[in-house]
Scaffold this active site. Sequence first.
Site, PDB file in Angstrom:
ATOM      1  N   GLU A  28       0.086   6.144   7.067  1.00 10.68           N
ATOM      2  CA  GLU A  28       0.323   4.762   6.624  1.00 10.68           C
ATOM      3  C   GLU A  28       1.385   4.112   7.511  1.00 10.68           C
ATOM      4  OE1 GLU A  28      -0.496   1.477   5.072  1.00 10.68           O
ATOM      5  OE2 GLU A  28      -1.330   3.087   3.842  1.00 10.68           O
ATOM      6  N   ALA A  37       0.835  -1.209   0.000  1.00  7.05           N
ATOM      7  CA  ALA A  37       0.000   0.000   0.000  1.00  7.05           C
ATOM      8  C   ALA A  37       0.864   1.251   0.000  1.00  7.05           C
ATOM      9  CB  ALA A  37      -0.933  -0.009   1.211  1.00  7.05           C
ATOM     10  N   ASP A  81      -8.863  -1.930  11.533  1.00  5.68           N
ATOM     11  CA  ASP A  81      -9.853  -1.223  10.722  1.00  5.68           C
ATOM     12  C   ASP A  81      -9.770   0.287  10.933  1.00  5.68           C
ATOM     13  OD1 ASP A  81     -10.728  -3.662   9.769  1.00  5.68           O
ATOM     14  OD2 ASP A  81     -12.614  -3.667  10.907  1.00  5.68           O
TER      15      ASP A  81
END
Length: 135
Positions: free
Chosen positions: A83, A44, A109
Site C-alpha cells: 500500500e 485505504a 491500476d
Amino acid sequence: MTVRDQSQGATPQEIPPAVTGVAHVIAAARYSLGGLQRLMGETAARLELVAGAGTGFLLLVLGASALQLAAFAILFALVLAVEALNTAIEVLTDRISPEWSVQAKHAKDLGSLAVALLIFSNVLCVGGILLSLFG
C-alpha cells in the site's frame, strides 16, 4: 545546493547532506516514520490497519498458533508495505503526469492490483487458519 519543489510553489529547499553510521540509521528511521505518517493519510491504509489489527486480535482470541499468527502478521505487513508503494506510485504519477493519461492510469491500476492481490492472500490465509481451528 538547492532544489526547487514545484509542488510547493518553487520555494528553494536545501538538500540535506549525506550521513553515515549511526546517524544514517537514525535518519532512516525518521524517514520511515515520515512514510508511515504519510501512509496513514490514506483512507485505504487506515481501513487496512483497522481490519488487520481486528483480524489479528480475533485470531489470537480464537487460539491460532504462533506460526499461524506469524504467517498472518507477515502477510498483513506486506499489505501495508505494498500500500505504501502504491501510494508512492500514485504520488509520483500525479507529479510527472498531472493531466490524465493512459500510462498514468495503467501505473495506478497496477499498483492497486498489487494491493488487491495481497489482500486476497490475507483472506486466504485467514480462511485457512479458521479451517484448521474449526474444520
